[in-house]
Design an enzyme around this catalytic site. Structure first.
Site, mmCIF file in Angstrom:
data_model
loop_
_atom_site.group_PDB
_atom_site.id
_atom_site.type_symbol
_atom_site.label_atom_id
_atom_site.label_comp_id
_atom_site.label_asym_id
_atom_site.label_seq_id
_atom_site.Cartn_x
_atom_site.Cartn_y
_atom_site.Cartn_z
ATOM 1 N N THR A 225 0.823 -1.211 0.000
ATOM 2 C CA THR A 225 0.000 0.000 0.000
ATOM 3 C C THR A 225 0.855 1.258 0.000
ATOM 4 O O THR A 225 0.443 2.303 -0.517
ATOM 5 C CB THR A 225 -0.932 -0.027 1.228
ATOM 6 O OG1 THR A 225 -1.781 -1.158 1.090
ATOM 7 C CG2 THR A 225 -1.782 1.209 1.351
ATOM 8 N N SER B 45 1.235 -7.626 -0.855
ATOM 9 C CA SER B 45 1.975 -8.640 -0.095
ATOM 10 C C SER B 45 1.147 -9.892 0.198
ATOM 11 O O SER B 45 1.695 -10.888 0.649
ATOM 12 C CB SER B 45 2.552 -8.057 1.195
ATOM 13 O OG SER B 45 1.579 -7.887 2.185
ATOM 14 N N THR C 76 1.677 -4.405 4.147
ATOM 15 C CA THR C 76 1.568 -4.670 5.584
ATOM 16 C C THR C 76 0.969 -6.044 5.900
ATOM 17 O O THR C 76 1.159 -6.555 6.994
ATOM 18 C CB THR C 76 0.711 -3.586 6.279
ATOM 19 O OG1 THR C 76 -0.597 -3.592 5.718
ATOM 20 C CG2 THR C 76 1.335 -2.217 6.163
ATOM 21 N N ASP C 77 0.241 -6.634 4.925
ATOM 22 C CA ASP C 77 -0.480 -7.873 5.252
ATOM 23 C C ASP C 77 0.454 -9.020 5.660
ATOM 24 O O ASP C 77 0.142 -9.772 6.582
ATOM 25 C CB ASP C 77 -1.358 -8.312 4.082
ATOM 26 C CG ASP C 77 -2.567 -7.403 3.898
ATOM 27 O OD1 ASP C 77 -2.843 -6.599 4.810
ATOM 28 O OD2 ASP C 77 -3.233 -7.501 2.852
#
Ligand code: ASP
Length: 319
Positions: free
Chosen positions: A15, A62, A95-96
């Site tokens: 992101t 990700s 971030t995932d």
């Protein structure tokens, strides 16, 4: 005059490099659009902090990272760390699954130079994006002597986390990451280090080229069917993490399947689905299974990394 620090930035997407079609609806965006050059151009203050070199390794959401990407990323990080002109490395990442990539790189890296992962919860063209501040903080930490010898770190929302402990604990808050009971390592702007990170006595080798072992995680609830373990074995899993209730409490109905899995060469690891496991209970020790204090996703990373490098899984599950 002190020498200016040099930081190498490896961009992998997420992101932080995401763009929304409509800036007034930033929740609808595509991750991994902007390039590394565009990212650094959007934060002019970076150049006051360090000299920068950049590398576009991937440009992915990700959720689509795989263990093969972790291996490629670890090699890129090691190549940068080996350079005399590099004082620290920053990895931009979605971030995932940031916590998985960061932990893999942590397990296979032994260098006092800082390696800092960062990302963002809002796309780059949101009205108030968090990526630029996170990137500035990450580069500042990677350039700082205070961050040397702390292992792989994640810097997000003014907090410095250890790769071993960091977890994305919210899907929408800007303050989306936490470090559980161990707590954060420190904070940014200005950098303060609250606690030491005990260095590991050794690092795993990066898995060699070739297929990586399949490792599955099974989330066990009351009455879950033990034949899930047989199914994982039949599909070729070499390792299975059982994310169990309570303190990794395995239902009796699973005992036979765990014993059969061990007989079939599958390494089974018991962890608490809450992410906190206390040392094994007496009854658990006689099972042909390991117990790890890591949360389920991190136990999977450690088991995959150990099996992929043909190393002693038990050691890496306790790190
Ligand atoms: N889905 C995005 C990713 O992990 C989320 C983010 O980066 O915040 O790439």
């Amino acid at each position: 005059m002190a020498k200016r620090a040099s930081v190498h930035l490896i961009a992998t997407g997420g992101t932080i490099a995401g763009v929304a079609d409509d800036v007034n609806a930033p929740q609808h965006y595509a991750a991994g659009v902007l390039t590394a050059e565009q990212l650094i151009a959007s934060v002019p203050g970076l150049f006051a902090v360090a000299d920068l070199t950049v590398e576009q390794l991937y440009n992915l959401d990700s959720r689509d990272m795989t263990p093969e990407h972790w291996r490629g990323l670890a090699r890129a990080v090691h190549a940068a760390l080996a350079r005399d002109d590099v004082d620290g490395v920053v990895v931009t990442h979605g971030t995932d699954t940031l916590e998985e990539s960061a932990f893999y790189v942590d397990l296979v890296t032994q260098s006092p130079k800082p390696v800092v992962f960062t990302g963002a919860m809002r796309p780059a063209n949101a009205p108030s994006p968090d990526g630029p501040m996170n990137l500035l903080d990450a580069v500042t930490v990677a350039a700082s002597p205070k961050a040397r010898g702390l292992g792989v770190l994640a810097v997000l929302h003014q907090r410095i986390h250890a790769a071993r402990d960091v977890t994305k604990s919210s899907p929408d808050r800007l303050d989306a990451f936490s470090s559980g009971e161990g707590g954060v390592v420190g904070r940014t702007s200005p950098i303060q280090i609250f606690r030491a990170v005990v260095p590991r006595e050794k690092a795993l080798p990066v898995a060699p080229d070739g297929p990586l072992p399949r490792v599955d995680v099974l989330l066990i609830g009351a009455g879950s069917a033990p034949d899930m373990l047989e199914a994982a074995r039949e599909k070729g899993a070499r390792g299975v993490v059982l994310a169990l209730p309570g303190n990794a409490s395995m239902p009796e109905a699973w005992r036979h399947s765990v014993i059969a899995a061990a007989g079939g060469g599958v390494t089974t690891v018991l962890v608490a689905r809450s992410g906190k496991t206390l040392p094994p209970k007496p009854g658990q020790e006689i099972l042909p299974a390991l117990v790890s204090a890591l949360p389920p996703a991190k136990a999977r990373v450690a088991l995959l990394a150990a099996l992929g490098a043909e190393s002693d899984a038990e050691f890496w599950l306790y790190v």
